[in-house]
Design a protein around this motif. Structure first.
Motif, PDB file in Angstrom:
ATOM      1  N   PRO A  39       0.807  -1.228   0.000  1.00 11.21           N
ATOM      2  CA  PRO A  39       0.000   0.000   0.000  1.00 11.21           C
ATOM      3  C   PRO A  39       0.838   1.276   0.000  1.00 11.21           C
ATOM      4  O   PRO A  39       1.734   1.434   0.831  1.00 11.21           O
ATOM      5  CB  PRO A  39      -0.817  -0.134   1.295  1.00 11.21           C
ATOM      6  CG  PRO A  39      -0.930  -1.597   1.513  1.00 11.21           C
ATOM      7  CD  PRO A  39       0.382  -2.178   1.043  1.00 11.21           C
ATOM      8  N   GLY A  40       0.559   2.160  -0.940  1.00 10.56           N
ATOM      9  CA  GLY A  40       1.250   3.440  -1.014  1.00 10.56           C
ATOM     10  C   GLY A  40       2.698   3.359  -1.466  1.00 10.56           C
ATOM     11  O   GLY A  40       3.429   4.345  -1.366  1.00 10.56           O
ATOM     12  N   MET A  41       3.094   2.213  -1.956  1.00  7.76           N
ATOM     13  CA  MET A  41       4.491   2.026  -2.344  1.00  7.76           C
ATOM     14  C   MET A  41       4.599   1.730  -3.835  1.00  7.76           C
ATOM     15  O   MET A  41       3.607   1.447  -4.505  1.00  7.76           O
ATOM     16  CB  MET A  41       5.110   0.873  -1.538  1.00  7.76           C
ATOM     17  CG  MET A  41       5.013   1.053  -0.042  1.00  7.76           C
ATOM     18  SD  MET A  41       5.991   2.434   0.560  1.00  7.76           S
ATOM     19  CE  MET A  41       7.638   1.747   0.393  1.00  7.76           C
ATOM     20  N   GLY A  42       5.823   1.766  -4.309  1.00  7.66           N
ATOM     21  CA  GLY A  42       6.078   1.385  -5.689  1.00  7.66           C
ATOM     22  C   GLY A  42       6.125  -0.124  -5.839  1.00  7.66           C
ATOM     23  O   GLY A  42       5.872  -0.868  -4.898  1.00  7.66           O
ATOM     24  N   LEU A  43       6.444  -0.561  -7.031  1.00  5.80           N
ATOM     25  CA  LEU A  43       6.506  -1.988  -7.309  1.00  5.80           C
ATOM     26  C   LEU A  43       7.908  -2.516  -7.060  1.00  5.80           C
ATOM     27  O   LEU A  43       8.905  -1.854  -7.395  1.00  5.80           O
ATOM     28  CB  LEU A  43       6.116  -2.258  -8.761  1.00  5.80           C
ATOM     29  CG  LEU A  43       4.647  -2.100  -9.114  1.00  5.80           C
ATOM     30  CD1 LEU A  43       4.287  -0.642  -9.348  1.00  5.80           C
ATOM     31  CD2 LEU A  43       4.290  -2.938 -10.328  1.00  5.80           C
ATOM     32  N   LYS A  44       7.959  -3.704  -6.507  1.00  4.01           N
ATOM     33  CA  LYS A  44       9.252  -4.353  -6.277  1.00  4.01           C
ATOM     34  C   LYS A  44       9.287  -5.663  -7.046  1.00  4.01           C
ATOM     35  O   LYS A  44       8.370  -6.475  -6.956  1.00  4.01           O
ATOM     36  CB  LYS A  44       9.483  -4.599  -4.790  1.00  4.01           C
ATOM     37  CG  LYS A  44       9.648  -3.301  -3.998  1.00  4.01           C
ATOM     38  CD  LYS A  44      10.068  -3.565  -2.568  1.00  4.01           C
ATOM     39  CE  LYS A  44      10.319  -2.245  -1.844  1.00  4.01           C
ATOM     40  NZ  LYS A  44      10.757  -2.457  -0.444  1.00  4.01           N
ATOM     41  N   LEU A  45      10.372  -5.867  -7.770  1.00  7.00           N
ATOM     42  CA  LEU A  45      10.510  -7.043  -8.610  1.00  7.00           C
ATOM     43  C   LEU A  45      10.817  -8.277  -7.772  1.00  7.00           C
ATOM     44  O   LEU A  45      11.771  -8.284  -6.980  1.00  7.00           O
ATOM     45  CB  LEU A  45      11.624  -6.808  -9.633  1.00  7.00           C
ATOM     46  CG  LEU A  45      11.861  -7.898 -10.668  1.00  7.00           C
ATOM     47  CD1 LEU A  45      10.646  -8.031 -11.585  1.00  7.00           C
ATOM     48  CD2 LEU A  45      13.103  -7.583 -11.491  1.00  7.00           C
ATOM     49  N   ILE A  46      10.032  -9.324  -7.959  1.00  6.67           N
ATOM     50  CA  ILE A  46      10.223 -10.558  -7.201  1.00  6.67           C
ATOM     51  C   ILE A  46      11.073 -11.537  -8.012  1.00  6.67           C
ATOM     52  O   ILE A  46      12.119 -11.984  -7.555  1.00  6.67           O
ATOM     53  CB  ILE A  46       8.867 -11.222  -6.875  1.00  6.67           C
ATOM     54  CG1 ILE A  46       7.947 -10.237  -6.143  1.00  6.67           C
ATOM     55  CG2 ILE A  46       9.078 -12.482  -6.032  1.00  6.67           C
ATOM     56  CD1 ILE A  46       6.527 -10.760  -5.965  1.00  6.67           C
ATOM     57  N   TYR A  47      10.598 -11.887  -9.176  1.00  8.84           N
ATOM     58  CA  TYR A  47      11.298 -12.776 -10.083  1.00  8.84           C
ATOM     59  C   TYR A  47      11.027 -12.318 -11.509  1.00  8.84           C
ATOM     60  O   TYR A  47      10.047 -11.640 -11.780  1.00  8.84           O
ATOM     61  CB  TYR A  47      10.797 -14.223  -9.943  1.00  8.84           C
ATOM     62  CG  TYR A  47      11.523 -15.063  -8.927  1.00  8.84           C
ATOM     63  CD1 TYR A  47      11.033 -15.185  -7.630  1.00  8.84           C
ATOM     64  CD2 TYR A  47      12.674 -15.760  -9.266  1.00  8.84           C
ATOM     65  CE1 TYR A  47      11.696 -15.962  -6.692  1.00  8.84           C
ATOM     66  CE2 TYR A  47      13.333 -16.560  -8.340  1.00  8.84           C
ATOM     67  CZ  TYR A  47      12.836 -16.655  -7.053  1.00  8.84           C
ATOM     68  OH  TYR A  47      13.486 -17.434  -6.123  1.00  8.84           O
ATOM     69  N   TYR A  48      11.885 -12.738 -12.409  1.00  8.24           N
ATOM     70  CA  TYR A  48      11.653 -12.472 -13.810  1.00  8.24           C
ATOM     71  C   TYR A  48      12.137 -13.665 -14.629  1.00  8.24           C
ATOM     72  O   TYR A  48      12.853 -14.534 -14.133  1.00  8.24           O
ATOM     73  CB  TYR A  48      12.341 -11.181 -14.266  1.00  8.24           C
ATOM     74  CG  TYR A  48      13.846 -11.219 -14.256  1.00  8.24           C
ATOM     75  CD1 TYR A  48      14.547 -10.915 -13.098  1.00  8.24           C
ATOM     76  CD2 TYR A  48      14.564 -11.530 -15.409  1.00  8.24           C
ATOM     77  CE1 TYR A  48      15.932 -10.940 -13.079  1.00  8.24           C
ATOM     78  CE2 TYR A  48      15.945 -11.549 -15.405  1.00  8.24           C
ATOM     79  CZ  TYR A  48      16.624 -11.255 -14.235  1.00  8.24           C
ATOM     80  OH  TYR A  48      17.990 -11.279 -14.223  1.00  8.24           O
ATOM     81  N   SER A  49      11.710 -13.660 -15.894  1.00  8.66           N
ATOM     82  CA  SER A  49      12.100 -14.740 -16.800  1.00  8.66           C
ATOM     83  C   SER A  49      12.413 -14.145 -18.170  1.00  8.66           C
ATOM     84  O   SER A  49      11.671 -13.296 -18.668  1.00  8.66           O
ATOM     85  CB  SER A  49      10.967 -15.761 -16.916  1.00  8.66           C
ATOM     86  OG  SER A  49      11.221 -16.678 -17.955  1.00  8.66           O
ATOM     87  N   VAL A  50      13.493 -14.596 -18.756  1.00 10.65           N
ATOM     88  CA  VAL A  50      13.881 -14.082 -20.081  1.00 10.65           C
ATOM     89  C   VAL A  50      13.443 -15.028 -21.197  1.00 10.65           C
ATOM     90  O   VAL A  50      13.702 -14.752 -22.369  1.00 10.65           O
ATOM     91  CB  VAL A  50      15.391 -13.806 -20.156  1.00 10.65           C
ATOM     92  CG1 VAL A  50      15.795 -12.788 -19.091  1.00 10.65           C
ATOM     93  CG2 VAL A  50      16.188 -15.084 -20.006  1.00 10.65           C
ATOM     94  N   GLY A  51      12.797 -16.115 -20.811  1.00 15.04           N
ATOM     95  CA  GLY A  51      12.308 -17.057 -21.806  1.00 15.04           C
ATOM     96  C   GLY A  51      11.950 -18.364 -21.132  1.00 15.04           C
ATOM     97  O   GLY A  51      12.263 -18.575 -19.950  1.00 15.04           O
ATOM     98  N   ALA A  52      11.284 -19.229 -21.867  1.00 17.73           N
ATOM     99  CA  ALA A  52      10.878 -20.519 -21.306  1.00 17.73           C
ATOM    100  C   ALA A  52      12.097 -21.261 -20.762  1.00 17.73           C
ATOM    101  O   ALA A  52      13.127 -21.371 -21.439  1.00 17.73           O
ATOM    102  CB  ALA A  52      10.170 -21.354 -22.363  1.00 17.73           C
ATOM    103  N   GLY A  53      11.971 -21.736 -19.534  1.00 18.33           N
ATOM    104  CA  GLY A  53      13.030 -22.496 -18.889  1.00 18.33           C
ATOM    105  C   GLY A  53      14.090 -21.668 -18.194  1.00 18.33           C
ATOM    106  O   GLY A  53      15.001 -22.218 -17.564  1.00 18.33           O
TER     107      GLY A  53
END
Lengths: 114, 115
Positions: A39-53
């Motif tokens: 609440p009231g905050m920006g977004l924080k990145l948890i995980y990401y993926s650059v492609g399948a697998g």
């Protein structure tokens, strides 16, 4: 063309329970992301993926896991839910990579851990 | 990691030009600057992106000085529907495995447009 879809829209979990947040995109984007927004905050990145697998940690990965078996789907798994994981979770995808790409966001999943 | 700083809130009136500045003193050479708009209960939506100098599209302009330590989003002639939170994002390309994601969103600027 639905873009990025997320399910469920809202969920209440008890402490210690587990769940999977679903994310699907139909734009054939290679890059996908999971963010949390308190609440009231920006977004924080948890995980990401650059492609399948291929997945990698973001800024706040502790307590979460992801997998990317297809280009379209990028589920986020919460193990042993804690009150600190109460937040709104957004999934996003992009054609270009990371900060250099235009990210398309889903509508979000609101999670309440009690 | 590049940290961003934005004003918490801004007020404006319909028809005025609004400029929102984001400070990112530790921006890296490969970082891009992107602005997103977010309405309540929705995911953010892309507005504009730039690397240096000036970028303009149909909804906004983005001004980036030569040192790239700040950027300014300019919204011409705002309307009530522009009332939203605006986020500055600084980040570069994400690599394959082993690199930590470095997409840093600021806390956002809540813009209120009044009639």
């Amino acid at each position: 063309n639905a873009g990025v879809t997320q399910t469920p829209k809202f969920r209440i979990l008890k402490i210690g329970q587990s769940m999977t947040l679903q994310c699907t995109q139909d734009m054939n984007h290679n890059y996908m992301y999971w963010y949390r927004q308190d609440p009231g905050m920006g977004l924080k990145l948890i995980y990401y993926s650059v492609g399948a697998g291929i997945t990698d940690k973001g800024e706040v990965p502790n307590g979460y896991n992801v997998s990317r078996s297809t280009t379209e789907d990028f589920p986020l798994r919460l193990e042993l839910a804690a009150p600190s994981q109460t937040s709104v979770y957004f999934c996003a995808s992009s054609y270009g990579s990371g900060g250099a790409g235009t990210q398309y966001f889903g509508p979000g999943t609101r999670l309440l851990v009690l | 990691l590049a940290k961003t700083t934005q004003p918490i809130s801004m007020d404006s009136y319909e028809g005025q030009e609004v400029n929102i500045t984001c400070s990112h003193n530790n921006i890296a050479t490969n970082d891009y600057i992107t602005w997103y708009q977010q309405f309540p209960s929705q995911g953010p939506r892309f507005i504009i992106q730039g690397y240096k100098t000036k970028v303009t599209n149909e909804v906004a302009s983005l001004f980036i000085p030569a040192d790239r330590k700040s950027s300014t989003l300019s919204l011409p002639r705002v309307s009530l529907s522009d009332t939203a939170v605006y986020y500055c994002l600084v980040g570069d390309r994400l690599g394959y495995g082993g690199s930590q994601g470095n997409l840093i969103f600021g806390k956002g600027t809540k813009l209120s447009v009044k009639p």
